[in-house]
Design a protein around this motif. Structure first.
Motif, PDB file in Angstrom:
ATOM      1  N   SER A 101       0.907  -1.266   0.016  1.00 23.08           N
ATOM      2  CA  SER A 101       0.034   0.234  -0.049  1.00 23.08           C
ATOM      3  C   SER A 101       0.784   1.343   0.025  1.00 23.08           C
ATOM      4  O   SER A 101       0.587   2.144  -0.633  1.00 23.08           O
ATOM      5  CB  SER A 101      -0.898   0.032   1.074  1.00 23.08           C
ATOM      6  N   VAL A 102       2.022   1.335   0.800  1.00 19.21           N
ATOM      7  CA  VAL A 102       2.955   2.286   0.850  1.00 19.21           C
ATOM      8  C   VAL A 102       3.751   2.568  -0.213  1.00 19.21           C
ATOM      9  O   VAL A 102       3.692   3.698  -0.910  1.00 19.21           O
ATOM     10  CB  VAL A 102       3.736   2.308   1.989  1.00 19.21           C
ATOM     11  N   ILE A 103       3.831   1.683  -1.024  1.00 18.74           N
ATOM     12  CA  ILE A 103       4.748   1.609  -2.505  1.00 18.74           C
ATOM     13  C   ILE A 103       3.940   2.204  -3.459  1.00 18.74           C
ATOM     14  O   ILE A 103       4.117   3.238  -4.320  1.00 18.74           O
ATOM     15  CB  ILE A 103       5.208   0.102  -2.795  1.00 18.74           C
ATOM     16  N   ARG A 104       2.651   1.724  -3.516  1.00 20.11           N
ATOM     17  CA  ARG A 104       1.494   2.165  -4.327  1.00 20.11           C
ATOM     18  C   ARG A 104       1.407   3.887  -4.271  1.00 20.11           C
ATOM     19  O   ARG A 104       1.384   4.544  -5.140  1.00 20.11           O
ATOM     20  CB  ARG A 104       0.350   1.589  -4.278  1.00 20.11           C
ATOM     21  N   GLU A 105       1.350   4.105  -3.062  1.00 16.95           N
ATOM     22  CA  GLU A 105       1.155   5.593  -2.786  1.00 16.95           C
ATOM     23  C   GLU A 105       2.402   6.264  -3.245  1.00 16.95           C
ATOM     24  O   GLU A 105       2.115   7.372  -3.678  1.00 16.95           O
ATOM     25  CB  GLU A 105       0.878   5.789  -1.167  1.00 16.95           C
ATOM     26  N   THR A 106       3.604   5.787  -2.957  1.00 17.19           N
ATOM     27  CA  THR A 106       4.774   6.502  -3.177  1.00 17.19           C
ATOM     28  C   THR A 106       4.991   6.723  -4.837  1.00 17.19           C
ATOM     29  O   THR A 106       5.534   7.574  -5.237  1.00 17.19           O
ATOM     30  CB  THR A 106       6.046   5.758  -2.583  1.00 17.19           C
ATOM     31  N   GLU A 107       4.639   5.704  -5.450  1.00 12.16           N
ATOM     32  CA  GLU A 107       4.765   5.587  -6.879  1.00 12.16           C
ATOM     33  C   GLU A 107       3.751   6.472  -7.465  1.00 12.16           C
ATOM     34  O   GLU A 107       4.191   7.337  -8.404  1.00 12.16           O
ATOM     35  CB  GLU A 107       4.489   4.238  -7.489  1.00 12.16           C
ATOM     36  N   GLU A 108       2.481   6.861  -7.054  1.00 13.11           N
ATOM     37  CA  GLU A 108       2.003   7.826  -7.344  1.00 13.11           C
ATOM     38  C   GLU A 108       2.115   9.146  -7.215  1.00 13.11           C
ATOM     39  O   GLU A 108       2.252   9.914  -8.005  1.00 13.11           O
ATOM     40  CB  GLU A 108       0.298   7.695  -6.965  1.00 13.11           C
ATOM     41  N   GLU A 109       2.976   9.215  -6.017  1.00  7.95           N
ATOM     42  CA  GLU A 109       3.471  10.516  -5.716  1.00  7.95           C
ATOM     43  C   GLU A 109       4.468  10.904  -6.520  1.00  7.95           C
ATOM     44  O   GLU A 109       4.751  11.985  -7.003  1.00  7.95           O
ATOM     45  CB  GLU A 109       4.082  10.607  -4.234  1.00  7.95           C
TER      46      GLU A 109
END
Length: 250
Positions: free
Chosen positions: A221-229
């Protein structure tokens, strides 16, 4: 977000950043340039680095001034990394690592000459951070605080939508300057962190770390958010970023 979910999220975020030199965007030469213009400080200033992570700024400040730095972070993992880095650089006699809450410091009024905080004020909100930290500063003391800021009043809709969710208190530089003035600070200067510093010093090492970390539902979940950022910053970095506010206590 429930307490358990929040705890898992923070643990995943910490795991993702473990071992990285920087826990957020920044640049040592950029910081040194700001320091070179702080002419009103004592020769051996009393320094605090709040939200220090593993100590990139705390170590730089200690080296620059050859003065003691009180380095505060809530993460025991990052404080441990700071201790190791300070020892490796022979600076452990100048670094006071403190695991604690930067919103609840029981320090004496006026006990800090230079307060430094990169990418951490958002946890309190910029105005609340200024309000809490202002009493710590000596008369005419300096605070250098980086804050996510809009560079325009007309940012594109996708990036507005993202940051409304991620950091709804994010405001324009003009609004943050007004907040600083209201909090008994004079704004000496502001400096935008170049977008290149985000990529070279933070996002690229972070991307490598993503490929090494053990994948769990929380880290995924954190990785998905970071990639979107990262995707949004690649497209819209002219609209927002970190601004360093150089403030003097009135």
């Amino acid at each position: 977000m429930s307490t358990d979910t929040e705890t898992e999220y923070v643990a995943a975020l910490t795991a993702l950043h473990r071992g990285l030199d920087r826990k957020g965007p920044g640049d040592s030469d950029f910081s040194r340039n700001i320091l070179s213009h702080l002419s009103t400080l004592p020769i051996k200033p009393r320094i605090a680095d709040l939200g220090c992570g593993s100590g990139s700024s705390a170590l730089l400040l200690a080296q620059h001034y050859q003065s003691t730095v009180m380095a505060v972070d809530s993460s025991s993992v990052f404080i441990g990394e700071l201790r190791a880095r300070a020892k490796q650089l022979g600076l452990e006699h100048l670094i006071i690592p403190i695991q604690g809450d930067m919103a609840k410091l029981d320090w004496s009024v006026g006990s800090v000459d230079l307060l430094w905080s990169e990418g951490a004020a958002y946890k309190l909100g910029f105005e609340q951070a200024l309000k809490i930290w202002r009493p710590l500063l000596a008369n005419s003391g300096i605070a250098v605080i980086s804050e996510m800021s809009w560079f325009t009043d007309n940012a594109p809709e996708p990036v507005i939508a993202y940051w409304q969710n991620a950091y709804p208190m994010m405001d324009t530089e003009a609004e943050n300057i007004a907040r600083a003035n209201k909090s008994d600070f004079s704004v000496l200067s502001i400096h935008r962190l170049p977008s290149q510093a985000w990529w070279v010093n933070y996002y690229e090492p972070l991307r490598q770390r993503m490929q090494q970390i053990e994948i769990t539902p929380s880290t995924q979940s954190v990785i998905r958010e970071t990639e979107e950022e990262m995707r949004l910053f690649e497209k819209f970095s002219d609209s927002y970023g970190y601004t360093f506010y150089v403030l003097q206590a009135d």
